[in-house]
Scaffold this active site. Structure first.
Site, PDB file in Angstrom:
ATOM      1  N   SER A  80       0.858  -1.181   0.000  1.00 13.06           N
ATOM      2  CA  SER A  80       0.000   0.000   0.000  1.00 13.06           C
ATOM      3  C   SER A  80       0.896   1.232   0.000  1.00 13.06           C
ATOM      4  O   SER A  80       1.765   1.368   0.859  1.00 13.06           O
ATOM      5  CB  SER A  80      -0.885  -0.040   1.255  1.00 13.06           C
ATOM      6  OG  SER A  80      -1.707   1.096   1.324  1.00 13.06           O
ATOM      7  N   LYS A  95      -0.948  -0.877  -4.470  1.00 16.89           N
ATOM      8  CA  LYS A  95      -2.200  -0.176  -4.126  1.00 16.89           C
ATOM      9  C   LYS A  95      -1.853   1.272  -3.840  1.00 16.89           C
ATOM     10  O   LYS A  95      -0.979   1.564  -3.017  1.00 16.89           O
ATOM     11  CB  LYS A  95      -2.818  -0.850  -2.908  1.00 16.89           C
ATOM     12  CG  LYS A  95      -3.818  -0.008  -2.114  1.00 16.89           C
ATOM     13  CD  LYS A  95      -4.564  -0.869  -1.120  1.00 16.89           C
ATOM     14  CE  LYS A  95      -4.796  -0.160   0.204  1.00 16.89           C
ATOM     15  NZ  LYS A  95      -5.499  -1.025   1.172  1.00 16.89           N
ATOM     16  N   LEU A  96      -2.531   2.180  -4.540  1.00 17.93           N
ATOM     17  CA  LEU A  96      -2.298   3.613  -4.331  1.00 17.93           C
ATOM     18  C   LEU A  96      -3.407   4.190  -3.476  1.00 17.93           C
ATOM     19  O   LEU A  96      -4.596   3.962  -3.730  1.00 17.93           O
ATOM     20  CB  LEU A  96      -2.282   4.357  -5.670  1.00 17.93           C
ATOM     21  CG  LEU A  96      -1.220   3.942  -6.692  1.00 17.93           C
ATOM     22  CD1 LEU A  96      -1.338   4.832  -7.924  1.00 17.93           C
ATOM     23  CD2 LEU A  96       0.185   4.036  -6.081  1.00 17.93           C
ATOM     24  N   LYS A  97      -3.028   4.963  -2.479  1.00 19.21           N
ATOM     25  CA  LYS A  97      -4.011   5.723  -1.713  1.00 19.21           C
ATOM     26  C   LYS A  97      -4.425   6.912  -2.560  1.00 19.21           C
ATOM     27  O   LYS A  97      -3.551   7.600  -3.138  1.00 19.21           O
ATOM     28  CB  LYS A  97      -3.371   6.194  -0.396  1.00 19.21           C
ATOM     29  CG  LYS A  97      -3.087   5.047   0.580  1.00 19.21           C
ATOM     30  CD  LYS A  97      -4.382   4.419   1.072  1.00 19.21           C
ATOM     31  CE  LYS A  97      -4.110   3.461   2.220  1.00 19.21           C
ATOM     32  NZ  LYS A  97      -5.372   2.859   2.711  1.00 19.21           N
ATOM     33  N   ASP A 123      -7.243   2.883  -3.163  1.00 18.63           N
ATOM     34  CA  ASP A 123      -7.991   2.889  -1.903  1.00 18.63           C
ATOM     35  C   ASP A 123      -8.273   4.338  -1.498  1.00 18.63           C
ATOM     36  O   ASP A 123      -7.342   5.122  -1.285  1.00 18.63           O
ATOM     37  CB  ASP A 123      -7.159   2.198  -0.808  1.00 18.63           C
ATOM     38  CG  ASP A 123      -7.923   2.049   0.512  1.00 18.63           C
ATOM     39  OD1 ASP A 123      -9.090   2.479   0.595  1.00 18.63           O
ATOM     40  OD2 ASP A 123      -7.334   1.474   1.462  1.00 18.63           O
ATOM     41  N   ASN A 159     -10.340   5.249   1.198  1.00 20.92           N
ATOM     42  CA  ASN A 159     -10.638   5.429   2.626  1.00 20.92           C
ATOM     43  C   ASN A 159     -11.750   6.458   2.850  1.00 20.92           C
ATOM     44  O   ASN A 159     -11.603   7.383   3.652  1.00 20.92           O
ATOM     45  CB  ASN A 159      -9.373   5.827   3.412  1.00 20.92           C
ATOM     46  CG  ASN A 159      -8.384   4.673   3.554  1.00 20.92           C
ATOM     47  OD1 ASN A 159      -7.289   4.725   3.001  1.00 20.92           O
ATOM     48  ND2 ASN A 159      -8.772   3.612   4.258  1.00 20.92           N
ATOM     49  N   GLU A 202     -11.226   0.614  -3.705  1.00 16.05           N
ATOM     50  CA  GLU A 202     -11.554   0.250  -2.326  1.00 16.05           C
ATOM     51  C   GLU A 202     -12.207   1.435  -1.604  1.00 16.05           C
ATOM     52  O   GLU A 202     -11.677   2.548  -1.606  1.00 16.05           O
ATOM     53  CB  GLU A 202     -10.236  -0.146  -1.633  1.00 16.05           C
ATOM     54  CG  GLU A 202     -10.360  -0.709  -0.236  1.00 16.05           C
ATOM     55  CD  GLU A 202      -8.974  -1.098   0.326  1.00 16.05           C
ATOM     56  OE1 GLU A 202      -8.002  -1.204  -0.449  1.00 16.05           O
ATOM     57  OE2 GLU A 202      -8.876  -1.262   1.551  1.00 16.05           O
ATOM     58  N   ASP A 216     -13.944  -2.097   2.448  1.00 15.01           N
ATOM     59  CA  ASP A 216     -13.027  -2.319   3.565  1.00 15.01           C
ATOM     60  C   ASP A 216     -13.768  -1.885   4.841  1.00 15.01           C
ATOM     61  O   ASP A 216     -14.406  -2.709   5.515  1.00 15.01           O
ATOM     62  CB  ASP A 216     -11.728  -1.529   3.328  1.00 15.01           C
ATOM     63  CG  ASP A 216     -10.763  -1.527   4.517  1.00 15.01           C
ATOM     64  OD1 ASP A 216     -11.059  -2.154   5.547  1.00 15.01           O
ATOM     65  OD2 ASP A 216      -9.702  -0.878   4.428  1.00 15.01           O
ATOM     66  N   LYS A 265     -10.051  -7.799   7.120  1.00 14.21           N
ATOM     67  CA  LYS A 265      -9.130  -7.428   8.200  1.00 14.21           C
ATOM     68  C   LYS A 265      -9.716  -8.013   9.474  1.00 14.21           C
ATOM     69  O   LYS A 265     -10.816  -7.617   9.890  1.00 14.21           O
ATOM     70  CB  LYS A 265      -9.051  -5.907   8.350  1.00 14.21           C
ATOM     71  CG  LYS A 265      -8.315  -5.174   7.247  1.00 14.21           C
ATOM     72  CD  LYS A 265      -8.372  -3.674   7.459  1.00 14.21           C
ATOM     73  CE  LYS A 265      -7.582  -2.929   6.393  1.00 14.21           C
ATOM     74  NZ  LYS A 265      -7.902  -1.474   6.400  1.00 14.21           N
ATOM     75  N   GLY A 287      -4.318  -4.762   5.664  1.00 15.33           N
ATOM     76  CA  GLY A 287      -3.239  -4.547   6.625  1.00 15.33           C
ATOM     77  C   GLY A 287      -3.488  -3.286   7.417  1.00 15.33           C
ATOM     78  O   GLY A 287      -4.165  -2.360   6.945  1.00 15.33           O
TER      79      GLY A 287
HETATM   80  C1  NPQ Z   1      -6.485   0.479   4.635  1.00 16.82           C
HETATM   81  N1  NPQ Z   1      -4.182   0.109   5.499  1.00 16.82           N
HETATM   82  O1  NPQ Z   1      -6.461  -0.485   3.890  1.00 16.82           O
HETATM   83  C2  NPQ Z   1      -5.455   0.697   5.719  1.00 16.82           C
HETATM   84  C3  NPQ Z   1      -5.473   2.036   6.258  1.00 16.82           C
HETATM   85  C4  NPQ Z   1      -4.473   2.482   7.238  1.00 16.82           C
HETATM   86  C5  NPQ Z   1      -2.098  -0.687   4.591  1.00 16.82           C
HETATM   87  O2  NPQ Z   1      -3.460   0.817   3.483  1.00 16.82           O
HETATM   88  C6  NPQ Z   1      -1.558   3.588  11.187  1.00 16.82           C
HETATM   89  C7  NPQ Z   1      -2.295   2.489  11.544  1.00 16.82           C
HETATM   90  C8  NPQ Z   1      -1.701   4.123   9.934  1.00 16.82           C
HETATM   91  C9  NPQ Z   1      -3.208   1.931  10.662  1.00 16.82           C
HETATM   92  C10 NPQ Z   1      -2.780   4.103   7.761  1.00 16.82           C
HETATM   93  C11 NPQ Z   1      -3.309   0.160   4.461  1.00 16.82           C
HETATM   94  C12 NPQ Z   1      -2.614   3.564   9.028  1.00 16.82           C
HETATM   95  C13 NPQ Z   1      -3.375   2.466   9.400  1.00 16.82           C
HETATM   96  C14 NPQ Z   1      -3.685   3.544   6.889  1.00 16.82           C
HETATM   97  C15 NPQ Z   1      -4.293   1.940   8.482  1.00 16.82           C
HETATM   98  O3  NPQ Z   1      -7.409   1.251   4.514  1.00 16.82           O
HETATM   99 MG    MG Z   2      -8.556   0.242   2.946  1.00 23.80          MG
END
Ligand code: NPQ
Ligand code: MG
Length: 385
Positions: A150, A176-178, A204, A206, A229, A254, A278, A306
């Site tokens: 990610s 995976k790009l945020k 993703d 969020n 996502e 998610d 998760k 993750g």
């Molecule tokens: C997700 N994880 O899939 C999360 C979001 C995320 C790997 O993209 C600290 C603790 C910082 C948990 C940043 C990934 C975080 C975190 C992003 C979870 O949406």
């Molecule tokens: Mg996510």
């Protein structure tokens, strides 16, 4: 190859009596800041649960963040609900198996991340005592799992491309790009051009978009993404149904997926074509397996999410990702993606994969001297009243 053992086989289901619960808080510096649509993290503040039982100890890692910005749960809140409610109930429960923990804790509404950490600690103690690995207990069907990575929102396109290039060189099998409004089509186009047509690429959000953005999000169809996502707020399944009807890119939930019931509902309504699992978000690995099973039955691919886990949580995630329905690479990255040094043996990427630990319980050894050295709060000890 991992041996298949039914989840409730008698050897691994020997109950334990929990004698004490310890809460450890550790501040782990990140190797680079991780920026998402909800903020920028420079360290991972992590809550660890250790149960002391008549059969030995077990560890669980809580996935909650320091602040309630990804989920309503956060580290201080989790520590408080465990100290005030979950640990006392567990200490009073007598002999328990991991499979009993959810019902012991069911009187508390929500707080799934806190419950998951407690259940995992009990499972670790129980399996260490019986010599069974998480992989065997979960029903792992492969000795190693394909890994993705990610990639956070970057200060500019050049630094994004340099970071992605580094991960490709390390062997990651999926990027995976945020994304967020103002950081979507351009970075996706640039990374697709860098990777070439056939590479696995997904995004993703969020929850950063609204239904007013559907026409804009449809432009992502040009980039051959595996999935998008969680574009919208977690409670709004209907908005995801509307997007899924409008876009060719598969929609993957998610944050919205909090239980097997919600997962089945979202699948039946065509809000999600792929599911991010998760364990922490859904209350534990046993509920995560139920979601996996429901998805497998419905031909819905799943992948393991993750939460910037240390080796403690990572070990369990890698075991989960070895189940048959996990057909897409997960966010199960190597330890060095996040940390210069891990709290357990390092997870090292080999040919884009991580090995499923084979030792009893999580199969990793917690480096308690590091937990002590990096602690950010005094350890809390909860015993029977
Ligand atoms: C997700 N994880 O899939 C999360 C979001 C995320 C790997 O993209 C600290 C603790 C910082 C948990 C940043 C990934 C975080 C975190 C992003 C979870 O949406
Ligand atoms: Mg996510």
């Amino acid at each position: 190859m991992t041996t298949l053992v039914p989840v409730h086989s008698s050897g691994s289901a020997l109950p334990v009596v929990v004698e004490a619960v310890e809460l450890h808080r550790v501040a782990m510096p990140l190797v680079r800041p991780f920026e998402t649509s909800f903020g920028r993290q420079t360290a991972r503040e992590v809550l660890l649960v250790r149960v002391v039982t008549d059969a030995g100890d077990g560890w669980g890692e809580c996935v909650a963040m320091a602040d309630p910005v990804y989920s309503s749960e956060y580290v201080d809140g989790c520590a408080d609900v465990i100290r005030s409610y979950l640990a006392p109930a567990l200490l009073d429960a007598g002999t328990v198996r991991a499979a009993d923990v959810a019902s012991v804790l069911d009187f508390v509404i929500g707080h799934r991340m806190a419950k998951a950490a407690v259940e995992t600690a009990v499972l670790d103690a129980q399996l260490r005592a019986s010599g069974t690995s998480f992989g065997e207990y979960f029903g792992a069907v492969r000795p190693e799992v394909d890994c993705g990575v990610s990639v956070g929102i970057a200060p500019d396109l050049d630094s994004l491309l340099a970071e992605v290039d580094g991960y490709v060189a390390e062997g990651y099998r999926r990027i995976k790009l945020k994304i967020k409004p103002g950081w979507d089509l351009e970075p996706v186009a640039a990374v697709r051009a860098l990777l070439g047509r056939d590479a696995l690429l997904q995004v993703d959000a969020n929850t950063a978009y609204t239904i007013a953005d559907i026409d804009h999000l449809r432009e992502l169809d040009a980039f051959g993404l595996l999935l998008i996502e969680q574009p919208f707020v977690e409670e709004d399944i209907a908005a995801h149904v509307r997007l899924a009807r409008a876009i060719d890119t598969p929609v993957c939930l998610d944050e919205s997926i909090t239980s097997v019931g919600v997962a089945i509902d979202a699948i039946e309504r065509d809000a999600t074509a792929i599911v991010n699992i998760k364990a922490g978000r859904v209350g534990g690995y046993l509920e995560a397996i139920r979601i996996h099973d429901a998805c497998l039955e419905r031909d819905v691919p799943v992948w393991c999410g993750g939460m910037l886990e240390t080796g403690i949580g990572r070990a369990a995630n890698v075991a989960l990702a070895a189940l048959p329905g996990f057909t897409l690479p997960g966010d199960t990255s190597a330890s060095n993606r996040y940390f210069a040094e891990d709290l357990t043996e390092s997870f090292v990427l080999v040919d884009g994969r991580l090995a499923v630990p084979t030792g009893p319980g999580s199969g990793v050894t917690v480096r308690t001297e590091l937990v002590e050295e990096w602690k950010s709060r005094p350890t809390q000890l909860i015993t029977r009243a």
